[in-house]
Design a protein around this motif. Structure first.
Motif, mmCIF file in Angstrom:
data_model
loop_
_atom_site.group_PDB
_atom_site.id
_atom_site.type_symbol
_atom_site.label_atom_id
_atom_site.label_comp_id
_atom_site.label_asym_id
_atom_site.label_seq_id
_atom_site.Cartn_x
_atom_site.Cartn_y
_atom_site.Cartn_z
ATOM 1 N N UNK A 27 5.096 -22.321 18.490
ATOM 2 C CA UNK A 27 5.022 -20.925 18.929
ATOM 3 C C UNK A 27 6.324 -20.365 19.467
ATOM 4 N N UNK A 28 7.427 -20.685 18.796
ATOM 5 C CA UNK A 28 8.752 -20.182 19.188
ATOM 6 C C UNK A 28 9.203 -20.629 20.575
ATOM 7 N N UNK A 29 8.536 -21.642 21.156
ATOM 8 C CA UNK A 29 8.966 -22.065 22.491
ATOM 9 C C UNK A 29 10.294 -22.814 22.459
ATOM 10 N N UNK A 30 10.727 -23.272 21.290
ATOM 11 C CA UNK A 30 12.044 -23.917 21.233
ATOM 12 C C UNK A 30 12.992 -23.154 20.317
ATOM 13 N N UNK A 31 12.645 -21.920 19.972
ATOM 14 C CA UNK A 31 13.556 -21.132 19.136
ATOM 15 C C UNK A 31 14.719 -20.647 20.003
ATOM 16 N N UNK A 32 15.953 -20.966 19.559
ATOM 17 C CA UNK A 32 17.142 -20.607 20.342
ATOM 18 C C UNK A 32 18.054 -19.711 19.508
ATOM 19 N N UNK A 33 19.082 -19.158 20.158
ATOM 20 C CA UNK A 33 19.886 -18.093 19.546
ATOM 21 C C UNK A 33 20.425 -18.453 18.161
ATOM 22 N N UNK A 34 21.098 -19.621 18.036
ATOM 23 C CA UNK A 34 21.724 -19.920 16.752
ATOM 24 C C UNK A 34 20.667 -20.210 15.686
ATOM 25 N N UNK A 35 19.559 -20.834 16.081
ATOM 26 C CA UNK A 35 18.507 -21.096 15.102
ATOM 27 C C UNK A 35 17.883 -19.788 14.625
ATOM 28 N N UNK A 36 17.677 -18.856 15.535
ATOM 29 C CA UNK A 36 17.090 -17.569 15.168
ATOM 30 C C UNK A 36 18.047 -16.783 14.270
ATOM 31 N N UNK A 37 19.339 -16.878 14.619
ATOM 32 C CA UNK A 37 20.367 -16.259 13.766
ATOM 33 C C UNK A 37 20.280 -16.817 12.350
ATOM 34 N N UNK A 38 20.183 -18.135 12.249
ATOM 35 C CA UNK A 38 20.084 -18.800 10.945
ATOM 36 C C UNK A 38 18.839 -18.319 10.196
ATOM 37 N N UNK A 39 17.706 -18.258 10.886
ATOM 38 C CA UNK A 39 16.470 -17.793 10.237
ATOM 39 C C UNK A 39 16.625 -16.374 9.720
ATOM 40 N N UNK A 40 17.179 -15.510 10.560
ATOM 41 C CA UNK A 40 17.336 -14.114 10.156
ATOM 42 C C UNK A 40 18.266 -13.964 8.961
ATOM 43 N N UNK A 41 19.370 -14.710 8.968
ATOM 44 C CA UNK A 41 20.358 -14.551 7.904
ATOM 45 C C UNK A 41 19.928 -15.260 6.624
ATOM 46 N N UNK A 42 19.490 -16.512 6.723
ATOM 47 C CA UNK A 42 19.361 -17.330 5.524
ATOM 48 C C UNK A 42 17.916 -17.605 5.110
ATOM 49 N N UNK A 43 16.953 -17.195 5.917
ATOM 50 C CA UNK A 43 15.556 -17.309 5.484
ATOM 51 C C UNK A 43 14.973 -15.930 5.221
ATOM 52 N N UNK A 44 15.305 -14.950 6.092
ATOM 53 C CA UNK A 44 14.749 -13.607 5.920
ATOM 54 C C UNK A 44 15.747 -12.610 5.334
ATOM 55 N N UNK A 45 17.014 -13.001 5.227
ATOM 56 C CA UNK A 45 18.077 -12.160 4.656
ATOM 57 C C UNK A 45 18.220 -10.817 5.379
#
Lengths: 273, 291
Positions: free
Chosen positions: B238-256
């Motif tokens: 449930x996003x309890x371990x989602x951190x800045x760089x991981x979220x950045x990665x998700x936004x850029x390279x998973x969700x574009x």
């Protein structure tokens, strides 16, 4: 031995043991059969020792190819950093040219940029260049850096003026002085930079993860992550740990051999602040 | 040697680094800034949207959760790591070959690939067969779901982060301790100060700048955490371990969502730059006071 020294050694030994446990557990698991791995209570020592996880891991994924990719990328990046950093470091330390200090400060300022800030535009650049999934993307962006320039400049600032003047009287141009006279004296600084670059490139994960697609281009950390991701319900911990052991050994070896230079590099980083 | 000639040689020597750092660092950092004001999915041309990425970001509860997680991770890692590393360094600040062996051992995690380390810890934290739960059961304690628990996943990552970076801080402290003048301890001895009083009144004040440097550096490192999250939790549960760089990665390279990812990158950059600038100015004040 005084009481406080006994206390110090006890604390240090306990701490050191807890530092080693994950490494030992990785090694032990890699040498166990599946039955031993899932035994309860857990077996701490593999009995009997069995190597089967290593060939099994190599069958499951091209570990040899990952290893080769990691080695090639780390060696070429290290060599490149040594050349570019020593050239620039020498120029900043010993040559006179306009805006020298301003330019040097600009280089230093780039050290404040966290690499993660740049990955999106860098990825776009790689894809424009057609470099995605090639060694070029894994190597070329890593060939340059301000840390190495800083390190080598510090070294060359202490290079004796007399040697330089003698070489000039002999008719050497600045490049020849850099290459034939100054560079051979800079081996300790180059060793520091080299060990630093090798270990950090060997361990690097985010960048190779982004710029590789095919299995054959993966470096060890990316290959390992994909290997783990391939398991869903039951993870083959024995094979995974075997692959982990193989991926960890080279960097540890380089560190143990060049520890002195590595620690010195750390210090120069901390003095710079 | 004529001056005119010399700057031409300098230019040639600097050229590789100028081009390399220019193309692969300076231009991307500017491009990233520009992209943070655009909507872009990497396929159709980017569209200028002004501050929209930032306003959307600040209106997104997930952004605040990710920021909270990142601060939580960094703060607790540093608060645990600094006293531990300092204690070890004090214990280790003595001659002898054994101390050298210890120093090497404590440093091993620092030079080991975070991916390999995350794999082992993942195995140690395994709820069913992992070493940690077996140990807990041996002590008669209940099992913990570790990486699958909304409460324990983050502490599990934090413990590993401390273990990984402890040796780095310890080595810097050790170097700092060796610069403390021995006379100060001798004087304190004469005044009848015990070990603990000596630590509080001599070691700590003398180590001030080092302490500050290590704290800031460890905070910066902790803010950039990515590898263990990718390997061990993928930001879950449930996003309890989602951190800045991981979220950045998700936004850029998973969700574009390139623009949004760039905005996250610049928020992170802002935080880290502030830390670095504080570090520099405080350090400068210290140096000025000494001279």
């Amino acid at each position: 031995m005084g009481r406080s020294r006994v206390l110090a050694y006890t604390v240090l030994s306990l701490g050191a043991f807890s530092m080693l446990v994950p490494f030992l557990w990785m090694l032990a698991t890699s040498l166990m059969s599946t039955a031993q791995i899932y035994a309860f209570p857990p077996k701490l020592m593999p009995d009997p020792l069995q190597w089967q996880n290593y060939p099994a891991a190599m069958d499951a994924v091209p570990l040899g190819r990952f290893f080769w990719n990691s080695l090639l990328v780390a060696v070429l990046t290290t060599a490149g950093q040594m050349v570019t950093a020593s050239m620039a470091g020498y120029a900043f330390a010993r040559l006179h040219f306009p805006f020298r200090n301003g330019l040097f400060l600009l280089f230093l300022a780039t050290m404040m940029i966290p690499p993660q800030v740049n990955i999106v535009p860098l990825f776009m650049l790689m894809s424009r260049l057609g470099w995605i999934d090639t060694y070029a993307a894994l190597i070329v962006p890593g060939l340059f850096g301000a840390f190495g320039i800083f390190l080598l400049r510090q070294w060359f600032l202490g290079f004796p003026v007399e040697l330089e003047q003698a070489a000039r009287l002999d008719g050497c141009n600045p490049f020849q002085i850099y290459w034939h006279v100054a560079l051979p004296t800079a081996l300790p600084a180059l060793a520091t930079l080299g060990i630093f670059t090798f270990i950090s490139t060997w361990n690097s994960f985010l960048w190779p993860l982004i710029v590789t697609n095919s299995e054959m281009m993966r470096t060890l950390p990316v290959g390992l992550a994909a290997f783990k991701g391939a398991f869903r319900e039951t993870t083959e911990w024995g094979q995974l740990m075997a692959a982990g052991v193989i991926s960890v050994l080279p960097a540890l070896g380089v560190f143990l051999i060049g520890q002195k230079y590595f620690i010195q590099g750390l210090m120069s980083g901390s003095l710079k602040g | 040697m004529e001056e005119r000639n010399e700057w031409q040689w300098a230019l040639w020597l600097l050229l590789p680094s100028l081009l390399g750092v220019g193309i692969f660092v300076a231009i991307p950092v500017l491009a990233s800034f520009g992209l943070s004001f655009a909507h872009w999915n990497m396929l159709s041309p980017p569209k200028w949207v002004g501050l929209r990425n930032y306003t959307e970001l600040f209106a997104d509860p997930l952004f605040w959760q990710v920021m909270f997680n990142t601060f939580y991770y960094a703060l607790v890692v540093v608060l645990l790591e600094i006293p531990l590393a300092l204690g070890l360094a004090v214990a280790m600040n003595q001659p002898g070959w054994l101390v050298k062996v210890f120093r090497t051992i404590y440093f091993l995690p620092v030079v080991t690939s975070m991916v390999a380390i995350a794999l082992v810890w993942n195995w140690i934290y395994d709820p069913q067969y992992g070493l940690l739960n077996a140990a807990l059961q041996g002590l008669g304690l209940p099992k913990v779901e570790w990486l699958y628990s909304t409460v324990w996943a983050m502490p599990a990552l934090i413990a590993m982060g401390v273990w990984k970076n402890l040796g780095y801080s310890m080595v810097i402290f050790l170097a700092g301790l060796q610069t403390v003048p021995q006379e100060l301890y001798e004087a304190a001895d004469l005044d009848g100060a015990n070990r603990w009083q000596q630590f509080l009144n001599v070691t700590l004040p003398q180590l001030g700048p080092t302490l500050f440097f290590v704290s800031v550096m460890s905070t910066i490192t902790a803010f950039q955490v990515f590898d263990p999250v990718y390997i061990m939790t993928e930001g879950a549960p449930g996003n309890t371990t989602n951190v800045a760089v991981y979220w950045l990665y998700q936004n850029a390279f998973e969700n574009f969502h390139v623009g949004r990812a760039s905005a996250i990158a610049y928020v992170l950059f802002g935080v880290l730059l502030t830390l670095t600038l504080i570090q520099w100015s405080v350090r400068k004040k210290w140096v000025d006071q000494e001279s």
